[in-house]
Enzyme design. Structure first.
Site, PDB file in Angstrom:
ATOM      1  N   ASP A   1      -7.576   3.567  -8.958  1.00 60.48           N
ATOM      2  CA  ASP A   1      -7.141   2.399  -9.743  1.00 60.48           C
ATOM      3  C   ASP A   1      -7.112   2.676 -11.248  1.00 60.48           C
ATOM      4  OD1 ASP A   1      -7.092   1.209  -7.325  1.00 60.48           O
ATOM      5  OD2 ASP A   1      -8.528  -0.379  -7.803  1.00 60.48           O
TER       6      ASP A   1
ATOM      7  N   GLU B   1      -2.745   4.227  -0.934  1.00 65.10           N
ATOM      8  CA  GLU B   1      -3.918   4.976  -0.444  1.00 65.10           C
ATOM      9  C   GLU B   1      -4.429   5.956  -1.497  1.00 65.10           C
ATOM     10  OE1 GLU B   1      -2.541   8.264  -0.524  1.00 65.10           O
ATOM     11  OE2 GLU B   1      -3.881   8.638   1.190  1.00 65.10           O
ATOM     12  N   TRP B   2      -4.062   5.665  -2.764  1.00 63.12           N
ATOM     13  CA  TRP B   2      -4.664   6.297  -3.948  1.00 63.12           C
ATOM     14  C   TRP B   2      -4.436   7.807  -4.039  1.00 63.12           C
ATOM     15  CZ3 TRP B   2      -9.243   4.254  -0.923  1.00 63.12           C
ATOM     16  CH2 TRP B   2      -9.196   2.860  -0.860  1.00 63.12           C
ATOM     17  N   GLY B   3      -3.463   8.317  -3.260  1.00 60.53           N
ATOM     18  CA  GLY B   3      -3.203   9.761  -3.320  1.00 60.53           C
ATOM     19  C   GLY B   3      -4.192  10.581  -2.520  1.00 60.53           C
TER      20      GLY B   3
ATOM     21  N   ASP C   1      -3.151  -1.457   1.362  1.00 62.83           N
ATOM     22  CA  ASP C   1      -4.264  -0.723   0.745  1.00 62.83           C
ATOM     23  C   ASP C   1      -4.937   0.198   1.773  1.00 62.83           C
ATOM     24  OD1 ASP C   1      -6.025  -0.109  -1.329  1.00 62.83           O
ATOM     25  OD2 ASP C   1      -6.299  -2.202  -1.910  1.00 62.83           O
TER      26      ASP C   1
ATOM     27  N   ASN D   1      -4.513  11.292   0.590  1.00 58.51           N
ATOM     28  CA  ASN D   1      -3.951  12.152   1.648  1.00 58.51           C
ATOM     29  C   ASN D   1      -2.577  12.689   1.256  1.00 58.51           C
ATOM     30  OD1 ASN D   1      -5.906  11.712   4.120  1.00 58.51           O
ATOM     31  ND2 ASN D   1      -5.597   9.719   3.145  1.00 58.51           N
TER      32      ASN D   1
HETATM   33  C1  GLA Z   1      -7.758  -1.456  -4.356  1.00 61.23           C
HETATM   34  C2  GLA Z   1      -6.338  -1.249  -4.895  1.00 61.23           C
HETATM   35  C3  GLA Z   1      -6.102  -2.189  -6.061  1.00 61.23           C
HETATM   36  C4  GLA Z   1      -6.298  -3.629  -5.617  1.00 61.23           C
HETATM   37  C5  GLA Z   1      -7.686  -3.809  -5.016  1.00 61.23           C
HETATM   38  C6  GLA Z   1      -7.843  -5.166  -4.341  1.00 61.23           C
HETATM   39  O1  GLA Z   1      -8.719  -1.067  -5.272  1.00 61.23           O
HETATM   40  O2  GLA Z   1      -6.144   0.088  -5.276  1.00 61.23           O
HETATM   41  O3  GLA Z   1      -4.793  -2.007  -6.586  1.00 61.23           O
HETATM   42  O4  GLA Z   1      -5.303  -3.965  -4.699  1.00 61.23           O
HETATM   43  O5  GLA Z   1      -7.940  -2.820  -4.016  1.00 61.23           O
HETATM   44  O6  GLA Z   1      -9.072  -5.326  -3.716  1.00 61.23           O
END
Ligand code: GLA
Length: 396
Positions: free
Chosen positions: A208, A186-188, A151, A190
Site C-alpha cells: 500500500d 495482490e500487492w505484487g 484484494d 506473486n
Molecule cells: C489492502 C489494499 C488497500 C485497501 C485495504 C482495505 O491493504 O491493498 O488498497 O483496499 O486493503 O482493507
C-alpha cells in the site's frame, strides 16, 4: 446451492475454469482506468451519503469530464452473507442499497466500483469471496457494478494460488455477461505482471502507498523494470493516488506526473468535495492526463540520473515524447539539458529520439507555455521534490 459453492471452491484450489470459454472483458481498460476510491481518505468510514456527495461533486466540478468516471467503494461496505451465501451491503451505512447507488452514478454518467477479497475475509475482516466468487459476481452484476477490486488478505492459510483465485473471479464476472473491470490487488506478491494479462485489467505492483513522498519514491523505484508487461487492457498499478491528502504541492505534482509517466490507473484518494485549487489544478491538468491516457499505452522509462535528478521519457502515439525530470532531493537543482546526451533507443516501442536529426518543439505541461525547441541546450531549475514535465512535439 451448497453443491455449487463446493464446486466453485474446488475450482479455486485445483485451478480449473468452470466455463471453458471464459475470458476477461477485453474492451475495458484500453487506457488506464480513472476514478476515485474511498480507502486512502476514509478507510472504513464510508456510507451512502458520502458516496452520493462524491458522485455529485465529481459530476459537476470537472473531474468526471476530465475522465475520472469510476467511483469505487473500498473495504467495509459489507454486511454478512444470507443463508444462501449471498453478500449484502451494510443496511445502516447503505440504507438504499448498492443498486440505488449505481443507478445514481449511472444517471450522472459515472460508474460504480466495488471491493472484495480473494480470501475468506477482506483485509478489514468483512466477508471475503473465496468459494463465493460466482455468487458475488452475480450480485455485483445485479447491482449494476462496473469495476471490481479484489484484494489478497486471508488467502495463504487456504493455500490459494493467486493466478487461480483471480481466474475464478474473472470467469465468474464473465459468466454474468456484465462487463466489469477487474482490478487485482495482490500487492505484487506473486508477480502478477507475469500471468495476469489475460486475467484482469490491472494489477497492483506493490504494497500500500502511504501519504508521504518517501512512499511515492519507493514505489517509483519498483516500476521501471515492469514496463514491458503493461499495455492497453492490462496495466501495472502502483496504487491509488494520495494527491490532496497532505503532501506539499510540489510533491503532489511530482507524484501525479510520475503516475502519468507510468501509465498508471489514476484513482484519486482525496476529499474531492472540498479540495483546494492547487489540488484541483494538479489532478485536472488535461495535458498531463493525456500522457497517461495516450493510446500507445507504453510506460515511461528511466534513462538515467544525475545527483538527485532522474530523467524519464515516454513514447506517445503521435510520435511525440513526454519528458520528465524528477528531483528526488529537497533542494532545487539547476541543470542544463543537452538533448543529444539524453538521446535514447527504446527497444520496447522501437522508437528513438534522434535529437541529432529531429527537432522537437518543447511544451511545458505545468506552466502551459511553449519553450522553444530541442535544437539548443536548455537551462532549467527543478524545485525540490518536484518535476518538470515537457511534451516534445515532433516537428512535421
Ligand atoms: C489492502 C489494499 C488497500 C485497501 C485495504 C482495505 O491493504 O491493498 O488498497 O483496499 O486493503 O482493507
Amino acid at each position: 446451492m451448497k453443491h455449487l459453492l463446493e464446486i466453485a471452491a474446488l475450482s479455486v484450489l485445483l485451478c480449473l475454469p468452470l466455463r471453458t470459454e471464459a475470458q476477461k472483458f477485453e474492451e475495458l481498460g484500453k487506457t488506464p482506468a480513472m476514478g476515485w476510491n474511498s480507502w486512502n481518505k476514509y478507510a472504513c468510514d464510508i456510507n451512502e451519503d458520502l458516496i452520493k456527495n462524491v458522485i455529485d461533486a465529481m459530476s459537476t466540478n470537472g473531474l468526471r469530464d476530465a475522465g475520472y468516471v469510476y467511483v469505487n467503494l473500498d473495504d467495509c461496505w459489507h454486511d454478512q452473507r444470507d443463508s444462501l451465501g449471498f453478500i449484502h451491503a451494510d443496511p445502516v451505512k447503505f440504507k438504499s442499497g448498492i443498486k440505488s447507488l449505481s443507478d445514481y452514478a449511472h444517471l450522472k454518467n459515472m460508474k460504480l466500483g466495488i471491493y472484495t477479497c480473494a480470501g475468506t475475509k477482506t483485509c478489514a475482516g468483512r466477508p471475503g469471496s473465496l468459494g463465493h466468487e460466482y455468487q458475488d459476481a452475480l450480485q455485483y452484476a445485479k447491482w449494476g457494478i462496473d469495476y471490481v477490486k479484489e484484494d489478497w488478505c486471508y488467502t495463504h492459510d487456504d493455500h490459494v494460488s493467486a493466478k487461480c483465485a483471480y481466474m475464478v473471479m474473472r470467469d465468474a464476472i464473465y459468466s454474468t455477461g456484465r462487463p466489469m473491470y477487474l482490478s487485482l490487488c495482490e500487492w505484487g506478491s506473486n508477480k502478477p505482471w507475469e500471468w495476469a494479462k489475460d486475467v484482469g485489467h490491472s494489477w497492483r505492483t506493490t504494497g500500500d502507498i502511504e501519504n508521504s513522498f518517501k512512499s511515492v519514491l519507493d514505489i517509483i523505484d519498483l516500476q521501471d523494470s515492469l514496463r514491458k508487461y503493461a499495455g492497453p487492457g492490462h496495466w501495472n498499478d502502483p496504487d491509488m493516488l494520495e494527491v490532496g491528502n497532505g503532501m506539499s504541492e510540489n510533491e503532489d505534482r511530482a507524484h501525479f506526473s510520475m503516475w502519468c509517466m507510468l501509465a498508471a490507473p489514476l484513482i484519486l484518494g482525496n476529499d474531492v468535495c472540498h479540495m483546494c485549487k492547487a489540488t484541483a489544478d494538479i489532478i485536472m491538468n488535461k495535458e498531463v492526463i493525456a500522457l497517461d491516457q495516450d493510446t500507445l499505452g507504453i510506460e515511461g522509462l528511466k534513462i538515467g540520473k544525475e545527483g538527485n535528478l532522474e530523467f524519464w521519457f515516454k513514447p506517445l502515439a503521435n510520435g511525440d515524447w513526454a519528458f520528465c525530470i524528477l528531483n528526488r532531493g529537497m533542494d532545487a537543482a539547476k541543470y542544463t539539458i543537452d538533448w543529444k546526451k539524453l538521446d535514447l533507443n527504446d527497444d520496447l516501442s522501437k522508437r528513438s529520439t534522434d535529437f541529432d536529426k529531429s527537432v522537437y518543439a518543447i511544451r511545458n505541461l505545468w506552466t502551459k507555455k511553449n519553450e522553444g525547441t530541442t535544437k539548443k541546450e536548455k537551462e532549467v531549475v527543478v524545485p525540490g521534490h518536484d518535476v518538470l514535465v515537457y511534451r516534445l512535439i515532433m516537428k512535421k
